[in-house]
Design a protein around this motif. Structure first.
Motif, mmCIF file in Angstrom:
data_model
loop_
_atom_site.group_PDB
_atom_site.id
_atom_site.type_symbol
_atom_site.label_atom_id
_atom_site.label_comp_id
_atom_site.label_asym_id
_atom_site.label_seq_id
_atom_site.Cartn_x
_atom_site.Cartn_y
_atom_site.Cartn_z
ATOM 1 N N ALA A 177 1.090 -1.327 0.174
ATOM 2 C CA ALA A 177 -0.133 0.133 -0.115
ATOM 3 C C ALA A 177 0.557 1.136 0.092
ATOM 4 O O ALA A 177 0.693 2.108 -0.728
ATOM 5 N N ASP A 178 2.210 1.212 0.578
ATOM 6 C CA ASP A 178 2.883 2.525 0.717
ATOM 7 C C ASP A 178 3.269 2.875 -0.229
ATOM 8 O O ASP A 178 3.583 3.899 -0.574
ATOM 9 N N CYS A 179 3.433 1.229 -0.913
ATOM 10 C CA CYS A 179 4.316 1.538 -2.594
ATOM 11 C C CYS A 179 3.661 2.137 -3.689
ATOM 12 O O CYS A 179 3.869 2.729 -4.951
ATOM 13 N N MET A 180 2.295 1.780 -3.442
ATOM 14 C CA MET A 180 1.289 2.088 -4.183
ATOM 15 C C MET A 180 1.146 3.439 -4.462
ATOM 16 O O MET A 180 0.816 4.259 -5.396
ATOM 17 N N ILE A 181 0.827 4.052 -3.239
ATOM 18 C CA ILE A 181 0.178 4.632 -2.706
ATOM 19 C C ILE A 181 1.373 6.211 -3.095
ATOM 20 O O ILE A 181 1.073 7.201 -3.859
ATOM 21 N N GLY A 182 2.341 5.946 -3.178
ATOM 22 C CA GLY A 182 3.783 6.658 -3.518
ATOM 23 C C GLY A 182 3.757 7.301 -4.825
ATOM 24 O O GLY A 182 4.335 7.809 -4.810
ATOM 25 N N SER A 183 3.715 5.534 -5.099
ATOM 26 C CA SER A 183 4.004 5.939 -6.747
ATOM 27 C C SER A 183 3.315 6.054 -7.850
ATOM 28 O O SER A 183 2.295 6.019 -8.915
ATOM 29 N N GLY A 184 1.248 6.753 -6.675
ATOM 30 C CA GLY A 184 0.480 7.590 -7.830
ATOM 31 C C GLY A 184 -0.715 6.470 -7.700
ATOM 32 O O GLY A 184 -1.688 6.544 -8.520
ATOM 33 N N LYS A 187 -6.100 4.558 -5.608
ATOM 34 C CA LYS A 187 -7.151 4.075 -6.164
ATOM 35 C C LYS A 187 -6.521 2.566 -6.343
ATOM 36 O O LYS A 187 -8.001 2.079 -5.874
ATOM 37 N N GLU A 188 -6.429 2.391 -7.314
ATOM 38 C CA GLU A 188 -6.346 0.918 -7.585
ATOM 39 C C GLU A 188 -6.119 -0.285 -6.397
ATOM 40 O O GLU A 188 -6.608 -1.029 -6.161
ATOM 41 N N CYS A 189 -5.145 0.476 -5.627
ATOM 42 C CA CYS A 189 -4.844 -0.323 -4.673
ATOM 43 C C CYS A 189 -6.324 0.014 -3.740
ATOM 44 O O CYS A 189 -7.327 -1.629 -2.711
ATOM 45 N N VAL A 190 -7.406 0.737 -3.044
ATOM 46 C CA VAL A 190 -7.616 0.751 -1.943
ATOM 47 C C VAL A 190 -9.337 0.317 -2.636
ATOM 48 O O VAL A 190 -10.285 -0.670 -2.269
ATOM 49 N N ARG A 191 -9.809 0.368 -4.001
ATOM 50 C CA ARG A 191 -10.313 -1.035 -4.640
ATOM 51 C C ARG A 191 -10.187 -2.006 -4.672
ATOM 52 O O ARG A 191 -11.261 -2.664 -4.174
ATOM 53 N N ILE A 192 -9.024 -2.866 -4.583
ATOM 54 C CA ILE A 192 -8.883 -3.933 -4.703
ATOM 55 C C ILE A 192 -9.426 -4.119 -3.099
ATOM 56 O O ILE A 192 -9.740 -4.970 -2.858
ATOM 57 N N TYR A 193 -8.657 -3.234 -2.101
ATOM 58 C CA TYR A 193 -8.977 -3.818 -0.671
ATOM 59 C C TYR A 193 -10.460 -3.649 -0.209
ATOM 60 O O TYR A 193 -11.097 -4.292 0.434
ATOM 61 N N ASP A 194 -10.563 -2.505 -0.538
ATOM 62 C CA ASP A 194 -12.376 -2.715 -0.692
ATOM 63 C C ASP A 194 -13.442 -3.641 -1.132
ATOM 64 O O ASP A 194 -14.460 -4.214 -0.702
ATOM 65 N N LEU A 195 -12.823 -4.155 -2.477
ATOM 66 C CA LEU A 195 -13.456 -5.190 -2.621
ATOM 67 C C LEU A 195 -13.783 -6.442 -2.216
ATOM 68 O O LEU A 195 -15.067 -6.795 -1.678
ATOM 69 N N ILE A 196 -12.929 -7.330 -1.444
ATOM 70 C CA ILE A 196 -12.179 -7.526 -0.837
ATOM 71 C C ILE A 196 -12.728 -7.709 0.923
ATOM 72 O O ILE A 196 -13.950 -8.346 1.452
ATOM 73 N N ARG A 197 -11.784 -7.010 1.874
ATOM 74 C CA ARG A 197 -12.898 -6.641 3.513
ATOM 75 C C ARG A 197 -14.611 -6.195 2.940
ATOM 76 O O ARG A 197 -14.940 -6.769 3.939
ATOM 77 N N LYS A 198 -14.854 -5.968 2.357
ATOM 78 C CA LYS A 198 -16.145 -5.521 2.423
ATOM 79 C C LYS A 198 -17.457 -6.593 2.042
ATOM 80 O O LYS A 198 -17.992 -6.858 3.265
ATOM 81 N N SER A 199 -16.597 -7.796 1.590
ATOM 82 C CA SER A 199 -17.212 -8.738 1.097
ATOM 83 C C SER A 199 -17.128 -10.231 2.560
ATOM 84 O O SER A 199 -17.991 -10.305 2.824
ATOM 85 N N ILE A 200 -16.166 -9.600 3.167
ATOM 86 C CA ILE A 200 -15.378 -10.422 4.533
ATOM 87 C C ILE A 200 -16.623 -9.757 5.446
ATOM 88 O O ILE A 200 -17.267 -10.957 5.994
ATOM 89 N N ILE A 201 -16.491 -8.515 5.469
ATOM 90 C CA ILE A 201 -17.575 -8.001 6.685
ATOM 91 C C ILE A 201 -19.222 -8.475 6.106
ATOM 92 O O ILE A 201 -20.422 -8.561 7.579
#
Length: 627
Positions: A177-184, A187-201
């Protein structure tokens, strides 16, 4: 050997007859470093290019070789620095274009790794493991330094495999996450995180039995079905708040620790809808007309108490401004439940006042008394919730009783100055409503002595329930003492009105001299009075053993000693006359035996089914609610 620059052919004298080759600009030190960064990044990134060899596509960068993963991140970091450098120098530089293409390859790889780590580590990224992992120092920066062989060492002790897996996964996710956010590429990182963790909740809440139910659906449910859903929700909400949402908040804050704004946005996205639905169930329940009856109040209190107890956790977990809707939903549920509880308390009071059931012919405890006091005992156990719901709900009833009657021992005797006092006022009033109703029922007895016994039995039951429950703390010792004195007053009235003929039949001075005829008349009056009273009261009942023994002992003290003196002084005058047994029917010991058999009569109620059916059904219902 001489340098070419000093040769004859290149001397100033011959410069007009020859052309010198162009000089190559000397590279600066920063440029050299940036080129090396690109070269290093090219080597490591192309090695893990998803469009490269097949075996690399199927491999996990972070799962196969952690040192390799660390080099990959370092390569991306260097590549990013190079891009910034060339962007300032020449935005159309071929090296910049090459670096941008290389960065896209790297980000594509990191997206896959991020998705893979989130998907494959669902079992170890639970709340308990995450919370333990979040407390360990140097989560990502020094993780490699903590690894010794296959173990992670902390404070000299190896941690469990599950905690190790959780630590590794959290560290890797944060690193990516640090690497992707720092590289601009945040959004791509957050999109993946939201998809997986929202389904888990969503999946976790579904497994806990949490459903999306609107008020109209609740209205159509049978009470048994609805009550089962309430019980399920009460269990689920504690797990959801203290484990599920708490763990997700920690994980989100840890993974996106480099950007609080992204962490907030991410957690809000995965939790908002699920939390609003979870905390919306109590409000929908409270909106249903189905619950507006006194027996249903305890489930409303359970729901209110659950949210109230969890409120500090709710405020802490959903502290972001973007999650204010979640807290608003929780407050809305508390407000609606509070309104419903007050409505049901009002209905409960009206039900007592309107009760028309008949009193027990035995003078025993009325089913209304049992039901009301059991109800109030359970309300006393919810004193904390009751404080919230009745604190701003003043008692408007007109009563001749002094304010001290409603004072709270907890608040030092002051009336209605704090929440606990408000609860005391409300409960004291409901007890008073009951006692007034019992007074009215007592007046319907044809026998005054029986009416006093009825009042003594019922008030004694009320006092006993208060003493042996949380009501005792709320009502206070002074209230209990006053009503215990009232019980004694009732029992004294019962003795005086019910046994007056027996007591008055004996002379004030049993040792005085009486003629034989007078002795016969005294024995005859006593026999008639005792037999008539005994016959009448043998069917009466005193359910409480202690009260029963106290009354019988009091009667024995008032009757037997005086009778014994008279009996021993004057029985001899009758001698062995014919029919003496019909005149002296009882020895003093017989009286004790007869009195000891009193007040065991079967407690039969001739009341209507209203309260007796409530008593039967509610006692089991209330006990199922008791904590």
């Amino acid at each position: 050997m001489k340098s070419p620059i000093f040769s004859r052919s290149s001397s100033p004298l011959n410069s007009h007859s020859s052309i010198s080759p162009p000089l190559t600009p000397r590279r600066t030190f920063p440029e050299t470093i940036m080129e090396e960064n690109i070269d290093y990044a090219t080597t490591i990134i192309t090695k893990w290019d998803l469009d490269g060899p097949t075996y690399r596509k199927m491999s996990s960068l972070f799962g196969d070789d952690r040192k390799e993963a660390k080099r990959f991140i370092e390569g991306v970091t260097g590549l990013r620095n190079a891009m910034h450098y060339y962007l300032k120098i020449n935005s159309s530089s071929e090296k910049l274009i090459r670096a941008q293409r290389l960065m896209q390859v790297a980000m594509k790889r990191l997206e896959k790794e991020f998705y893979y780590i989130l998907s494959s580590n669902r079992n170890v990224l639970d709340a308990e493991s995450v919370s333990r992992g979040s407390t360990r120092s140097s989560l990502s920066d020094s993780l490699e330094d903590e690894v010794q062989g296959d173990e992670i060492i902390e404070d000299g002790n190896s941690i469990s495999e599950a905690d190790k897996a959780s630590l590794m996964a959290m560290a890797d996710l944060k690193s990516i996450a640090d690497c992707m956010i720092g590289s601009g590429y945040g959004k791509e990182c957050v999109r993946i995180y939201d998809l997986i963790r929202k389904s888990i909740i969503d999946e976790s809440l579904y497994n806990l039995g949490v459903e999306k139910i609107n008020p109209s659906q609740i209205q159509k449910m049978d009470w048994n079905v609805l009550e089962a859903k309430i019980k399920s929700w009460l269990q689920a909400v504690k797990i959801a708040v203290k484990n599920l949402f708490y763990g997700e908040r920690i994980l989100c804050d840890s993974v996106f620790s480099s950007s609080e704004k992204i962490a907030e946005s991410c957690f809000a996205e995965i939790s908002r809808d699920a939390a609003i639905n979870l905390f919306g169930f109590p409000e929908n329940f409270a909106k249903s007309k189905k619950i507006l009856s006194p027996e249903k109040m305890f489930r409303a209190l359970d729901l209110y108490e659950a949210i109230s107890d969890l409120w500090p956790d709710i405020e802490m977990i959903f502290s972001y401004d973007s999650l204010s809707a979640v807290k608003c939903q929780g407050v809305a549920s508390l407000v609606k439940l509070g309104e419903s509880i007050r409505v049901m308390l009002t209905q409960f009071e009206l039900a007592i006042q309107k009760d028309s059931s008949k009193s027990p012919s035995t003078g025993g405890v009325h089913p209304l008394t049992r039901y009301v006091m059991n109800y109030l005992v359970f309300l006393g156990d919810y004193s904390g919730v009751m404080s919230d719901t009745v604190a701003d709900w003043p008692l408007n009833a007109q009563t001749p009783l002094p304010e001290s009657y409603f004072s709270s021992p907890i608040s030092g005797g002051s009336a209605i100055e704090d929440p606990s006092s408000a609860v005391t006022v409300r409960l004291a009033w409901l007890i008073l409503v009951l006692l007034c109703k019992l007074d009215g029922k007592a007046s319907l007895y044809n026998d005054v002595a029986l009416s006093y016994l009825f009042l003594a039995n019922n008030l004694n039951y009320v006092v006993s329930k208060v003493q042996n429950s949380n009501l005792g703390l709320l009502m206070g010792s002074e209230w209990i003492s006053k009503h215990e004195s009232k019980v004694k007053q009732y029992t004294g009235n019962h003795e005086r009105m019910g046994w007056i003929k027996v007591i008055m039949s004996l002379p004030k001075n049993p040792t005085a001299e009486f003629s034989l005829q007078e002795v016969k008349e005294i024995f005859s009056l006593f026999n008639s009075g005792f037999e008539g009273t005994y016959k009448k009261q043998s069917g009466w009942v005193i359910p409480d053993r202690k009260l029963r023994e106290e009354i019988k002992l009091s009667l024995a003290k008032k009757i037997v000693p005086s009778y014994r003196v008279f009996y021993e002084k004057h029985r001899g005058k009758i001698g062995r006359e014919f029919g003496v047994e019909s005149i002296v029917r009882y020895a003093p010991e017989d009286l004790n035996n007869y009195l000891s058999d009193l007040f065991f009569g079967t407690e039969v109620s001739t009341s209507t089914k209203t309260w007796s059916s409530y008593e039967t059904s509610s006692e089991s219902s209330l006990s199922s609610h008791h904590r």
